[in-house]
Structures are given as structure tokens and as C-alpha cells.
Design a protein around this motif. Sequence first.
Motif, PDB file in Angstrom:
ATOM      1  N   LEU A 150       0.845  -1.185   0.000  1.00 38.53           N
ATOM      2  CA  LEU A 150       0.000   0.000   0.000  1.00 38.53           C
ATOM      3  C   LEU A 150       0.883   1.239   0.000  1.00 38.53           C
ATOM      4  CD1 LEU A 150      -3.003   1.005   0.295  1.00 38.53           C
ATOM      5  CD2 LEU A 150      -2.564   1.045   2.772  1.00 38.53           C
ATOM      6  N   VAL A 151       0.617   2.134  -0.927  1.00 39.59           N
ATOM      7  CA  VAL A 151       1.353   3.400  -0.965  1.00 39.59           C
ATOM      8  C   VAL A 151       0.692   4.370   0.013  1.00 39.59           C
ATOM      9  CG1 VAL A 151       2.068   5.361  -2.361  1.00 39.59           C
ATOM     10  CG2 VAL A 151       2.009   3.072  -3.371  1.00 39.59           C
ATOM     11  N   ILE A 152       1.486   4.943   0.904  1.00 41.31           N
ATOM     12  CA  ILE A 152       0.986   5.973   1.800  1.00 41.31           C
ATOM     13  C   ILE A 152       1.331   7.307   1.163  1.00 41.31           C
ATOM     14  CG2 ILE A 152       0.946   6.849   4.151  1.00 41.31           C
ATOM     15  CD1 ILE A 152       0.076   3.883   3.786  1.00 41.31           C
ATOM     16  N   ALA A 153       0.309   8.042   0.786  1.00 42.85           N
ATOM     17  CA  ALA A 153       0.503   9.273   0.012  1.00 42.85           C
ATOM     18  C   ALA A 153       0.960  10.417   0.908  1.00 42.85           C
ATOM     19  CB  ALA A 153      -0.791   9.638  -0.719  1.00 42.85           C
ATOM     20  N   THR A 154       2.207  10.316   1.361  1.00 37.02           N
ATOM     21  CA  THR A 154       2.761  11.367   2.208  1.00 37.02           C
ATOM     22  C   THR A 154       4.268  11.447   2.019  1.00 37.02           C
ATOM     23  OG1 THR A 154       2.888  12.222   4.482  1.00 37.02           O
ATOM     24  CG2 THR A 154       3.144   9.848   4.193  1.00 37.02           C
ATOM     25  N   HIS A 155       4.810  12.625   2.303  1.00 35.90           N
ATOM     26  CA  HIS A 155       6.253  12.816   2.368  1.00 35.90           C
ATOM     27  C   HIS A 155       6.660  13.105   3.816  1.00 35.90           C
ATOM     28  CE1 HIS A 155       5.689  13.159  -1.944  1.00 35.90           C
ATOM     29  NE2 HIS A 155       6.995  13.221  -2.134  1.00 35.90           N
ATOM     30  N   ASN A 156       5.715  12.936   4.731  1.00 33.39           N
ATOM     31  CA  ASN A 156       5.920  13.223   6.155  1.00 33.39           C
ATOM     32  C   ASN A 156       6.320  11.925   6.867  1.00 33.39           C
ATOM     33  OD1 ASN A 156       5.275  13.401   9.008  1.00 33.39           O
ATOM     34  ND2 ASN A 156       4.219  15.320   8.567  1.00 33.39           N
ATOM     35  N   ALA A 157       7.558  11.876   7.371  1.00 33.63           N
ATOM     36  CA  ALA A 157       8.067  10.653   7.997  1.00 33.63           C
ATOM     37  C   ALA A 157       7.283  10.288   9.258  1.00 33.63           C
ATOM     38  CB  ALA A 157       9.549  10.821   8.330  1.00 33.63           C
ATOM     39  N   GLY A 158       6.866  11.293  10.016  1.00 38.38           N
ATOM     40  CA  GLY A 158       6.099  11.031  11.227  1.00 38.38           C
ATOM     41  C   GLY A 158       4.756  10.404  10.928  1.00 38.38           C
ATOM     42  N   LYS A 159       4.105  10.920   9.918  1.00 36.30           N
ATOM     43  CA  LYS A 159       2.800  10.381   9.532  1.00 36.30           C
ATOM     44  C   LYS A 159       2.957   8.952   8.996  1.00 36.30           C
ATOM     45  CE  LYS A 159      -0.168  13.306   7.928  1.00 36.30           C
ATOM     46  NZ  LYS A 159      -0.954  14.240   7.084  1.00 36.30           N
ATOM     47  N   LEU A 160       4.015   8.697   8.236  1.00 37.41           N
ATOM     48  CA  LEU A 160       4.259   7.347   7.714  1.00 37.41           C
ATOM     49  C   LEU A 160       4.456   6.358   8.860  1.00 37.41           C
ATOM     50  CD1 LEU A 160       4.868   5.357   5.383  1.00 37.41           C
ATOM     51  CD2 LEU A 160       7.269   6.063   5.572  1.00 37.41           C
ATOM     52  N   ARG A 161       5.210   6.754   9.894  1.00 37.33           N
ATOM     53  CA  ARG A 161       5.437   5.877  11.033  1.00 37.33           C
ATOM     54  C   ARG A 161       4.123   5.510  11.721  1.00 37.33           C
ATOM     55  NH1 ARG A 161       9.907   9.220  11.941  1.00 37.33           N
ATOM     56  NH2 ARG A 161       8.748  10.454  13.478  1.00 37.33           N
ATOM     57  N   GLU A 162       3.272   6.507  11.941  1.00 38.25           N
ATOM     58  CA  GLU A 162       1.997   6.256  12.624  1.00 38.25           C
ATOM     59  C   GLU A 162       1.113   5.320  11.814  1.00 38.25           C
ATOM     60  OE1 GLU A 162      -0.446   9.351  14.073  1.00 38.25           O
ATOM     61  OE2 GLU A 162       1.078  10.166  15.413  1.00 38.25           O
ATOM     62  N   ILE A 163       0.992   5.594  10.516  1.00 45.09           N
ATOM     63  CA  ILE A 163       0.119   4.784   9.676  1.00 45.09           C
ATOM     64  C   ILE A 163       0.668   3.365   9.538  1.00 45.09           C
ATOM     65  CG2 ILE A 163      -0.781   4.527   7.328  1.00 45.09           C
ATOM     66  CD1 ILE A 163      -0.995   7.580   7.185  1.00 45.09           C
ATOM     67  N   SER A 164       1.978   3.246   9.370  1.00 44.03           N
ATOM     68  CA  SER A 164       2.596   1.911   9.248  1.00 44.03           C
ATOM     69  C   SER A 164       2.350   1.092  10.503  1.00 44.03           C
ATOM     70  CB  SER A 164       4.104   2.044   8.993  1.00 44.03           C
ATOM     71  OG  SER A 164       4.355   2.680   7.755  1.00 44.03           O
ATOM     72  N   ALA A 165       2.449   1.740  11.681  1.00 45.66           N
ATOM     73  CA  ALA A 165       2.239   1.032  12.941  1.00 45.66           C
ATOM     74  C   ALA A 165       0.793   0.557  13.054  1.00 45.66           C
ATOM     75  CB  ALA A 165       2.591   1.946  14.111  1.00 45.66           C
ATOM     76  N   LEU A 166      -0.138   1.365  12.603  1.00 42.71           N
ATOM     77  CA  LEU A 166      -1.548   1.002  12.682  1.00 42.71           C
ATOM     78  C   LEU A 166      -1.904  -0.134  11.729  1.00 42.71           C
ATOM     79  CD1 LEU A 166      -2.978   4.606  12.975  1.00 42.71           C
ATOM     80  CD2 LEU A 166      -3.271   2.833  14.698  1.00 42.71           C
ATOM     81  N   LEU A 167      -1.210  -0.209  10.594  1.00 46.27           N
ATOM     82  CA  LEU A 167      -1.510  -1.239   9.598  1.00 46.27           C
ATOM     83  C   LEU A 167      -0.683  -2.513   9.770  1.00 46.27           C
ATOM     84  CD1 LEU A 167      -1.927   0.885   6.344  1.00 46.27           C
ATOM     85  CD2 LEU A 167      -3.689  -0.434   7.520  1.00 46.27           C
ATOM     86  N   ALA A 168       0.373  -2.434  10.566  1.00 47.06           N
ATOM     87  CA  ALA A 168       1.271  -3.582  10.734  1.00 47.06           C
ATOM     88  C   ALA A 168       0.552  -4.875  11.137  1.00 47.06           C
ATOM     89  CB  ALA A 168       2.361  -3.245  11.746  1.00 47.06           C
ATOM     90  N   PRO A 169      -0.435  -4.832  12.050  1.00 48.39           N
ATOM     91  CA  PRO A 169      -1.096  -6.078  12.450  1.00 48.39           C
ATOM     92  C   PRO A 169      -1.829  -6.787  11.310  1.00 48.39           C
ATOM     93  CG  PRO A 169      -1.538  -4.328  14.037  1.00 48.39           C
ATOM     94  CD  PRO A 169      -0.913  -3.690  12.849  1.00 48.39           C
ATOM     95  N   TYR A 170      -2.039  -6.104  10.209  1.00 48.03           N
ATOM     96  CA  TYR A 170      -2.807  -6.684   9.099  1.00 48.03           C
ATOM     97  C   TYR A 170      -1.904  -7.115   7.943  1.00 48.03           C
ATOM     98  CZ  TYR A 170      -6.224  -4.527  12.024  1.00 48.03           C
ATOM     99  OH  TYR A 170      -6.944  -4.169  13.134  1.00 48.03           O
ATOM    100  N   GLY A 171      -0.586  -7.117   8.204  1.00 40.48           N
ATOM    101  CA  GLY A 171       0.352  -7.618   7.213  1.00 40.48           C
ATOM    102  C   GLY A 171       0.508  -6.726   6.001  1.00 40.48           C
ATOM    103  N   ILE A 172       0.221  -5.425   6.167  1.00 39.25           N
ATOM    104  CA  ILE A 172       0.323  -4.494   5.049  1.00 39.25           C
ATOM    105  C   ILE A 172       1.714  -3.875   4.995  1.00 39.25           C
ATOM    106  CG2 ILE A 172      -0.569  -2.364   4.038  1.00 39.25           C
ATOM    107  CD1 ILE A 172      -2.574  -4.627   3.954  1.00 39.25           C
ATOM    108  N   GLU A 173       2.362  -3.960   3.850  1.00 39.36           N
ATOM    109  CA  GLU A 173       3.661  -3.322   3.637  1.00 39.36           C
ATOM    110  C   GLU A 173       3.413  -1.902   3.142  1.00 39.36           C
ATOM    111  OE1 GLU A 173       7.603  -3.511   0.736  1.00 39.36           O
ATOM    112  OE2 GLU A 173       6.015  -5.016   0.527  1.00 39.36           O
ATOM    113  N   CYS A 174       3.886  -0.926   3.895  1.00 42.69           N
ATOM    114  CA  CYS A 174       3.637   0.481   3.546  1.00 42.69           C
ATOM    115  C   CYS A 174       4.851   1.108   2.870  1.00 42.69           C
ATOM    116  CB  CYS A 174       3.297   1.271   4.807  1.00 42.69           C
ATOM    117  SG  CYS A 174       1.755   0.773   5.594  1.00 42.69           S
ATOM    118  N   LEU A 175       4.620   1.720   1.750  1.00 42.12           N
ATOM    119  CA  LEU A 175       5.640   2.476   1.023  1.00 42.12           C
ATOM    120  C   LEU A 175       5.151   3.919   0.940  1.00 42.12           C
ATOM    121  CD1 LEU A 175       5.899   0.007  -1.989  1.00 42.12           C
ATOM    122  CD2 LEU A 175       7.451   0.079  -0.031  1.00 42.12           C
TER     123      LEU A 175
END
Length: 209
Positions: free
Chosen positions: A10-35
Motif C-alpha cells: 500500500l502506498v501511503i501518500a505522504t512525504h511526512n516521515a512522522g505520519k508514515l510511522r503512525e500509519i505503518s504502525a496502525l496497519l502492521a497487524p494486518y500484514g500491510i507493507e507500507c511504502l
Amino acid sequence: MTRKLDNKRLVIATHNAGKLREISALLAPYGIECLSAGQLGLPEPEETGTTFVENALIKAHAAAKAAQLPALADDSGLSVTALGGKPGVYTADWAERQWFEGDPGRDWYMAMGKVEGLLCEQGPDVDRSCWFSCVLAIAWPEGDEAVYDGRVNGNFSWPPRGTMGFGYDPVFVPEGREVTFAQLDPEEKHRISHRADAFAKLVAEQFGG
């Protein structure tokens, strides 16, 4: 019926590293790889919408089309009751430095100071209630989309406190707490934030039974 995520990337449409960290952590339990869009070198589309929903969809569709992968965009902001809901959808704009203010880029301390200055103009008894809004939009390269919204209420505090979080987190004290988002343990913030509220709705629809 809303389309379901059937791709683990899943592409996370952001250039904000903090926002990417939060979203990746929330999606991690569902096996989603965030780019992130930043990692993929995708351009940031112009956010011409006047609502969080419009801007989230603009970013999600742009990233999905460019990467040819499902994309998730977040549009969020702080709304202050005494300022008529401002900065709202212009939350990030308030942090933008102009050419005559020095180095270009976002200065969140300056943005927080703008809010505090406007509140102080209304006197010592001004209503400091405020809320964070979050809209999550998923878009697919084929044009399908889904939208989820969240909110957390709180109060605007001054001076800024805490070093965790990002954006306006150091001045936002969520209801029922005495510390700011920037002072909360990230896991605790994830449980109560506006983004967590929106994510709960996304998870229920996308990963529920």
C-alpha cells in the motif's frame, strides 16, 4: 459495496516521515507493507480541495495512479472553536514560511504561535477547545475509492510541551488527559487519536469479517 484491499503493498501518500510511522504502525497487524510517496519519488499533488475529504481523495488518487498500486492518503488538521474552526483544512499552510520569513518549508512552532496569538487577542477567558480531524481515503489505480473519518476533542495549551509526535501535537491536550499528544507514549496516542478513530472504521470495513 466498498472494494476491499487485496494487495499487501500500500502506498501511503505522504512525504511526512512522522505520519508514515503512525500509519505503518496502525496497519502492521494486518500484514500491510507500507511504502511512502516520498520513498517512491512521487510528486505531491496540489491540494485544491476545501474539505479534508476532497484533499485526501486528491492525494490518494494521484499516488495510486502514479504507482499503479492502492494508495492511502490522510488529510488531517486542527480546528479551534474560538477561531471559527481555523486553521482546519489549512492547518499545514499555517506552517509554511514565506520567502521573506527565511528558509522555505514548514515551521510548526510558528504555526502554533499563530494560533496562540489569535487566541490571546480574544482575552484571557477565550474558549480554548479544539479538535483534530482526520480523513483517510483509499484509492485504487482503476478509480475506486473509500473514505473514513475520525475526530478527537481537546484543548489548545500554551506553551508547547513534549518532543514526541509532530505538527500541532505539542499544544493539543486531548479530553481526559493533562498532557499533550507530544508527551503521550506513541502507543497511547495511537489508541485515542483522530487517526486511530478513522482507522478503526477503515479496519472494520477493510479487514472485518
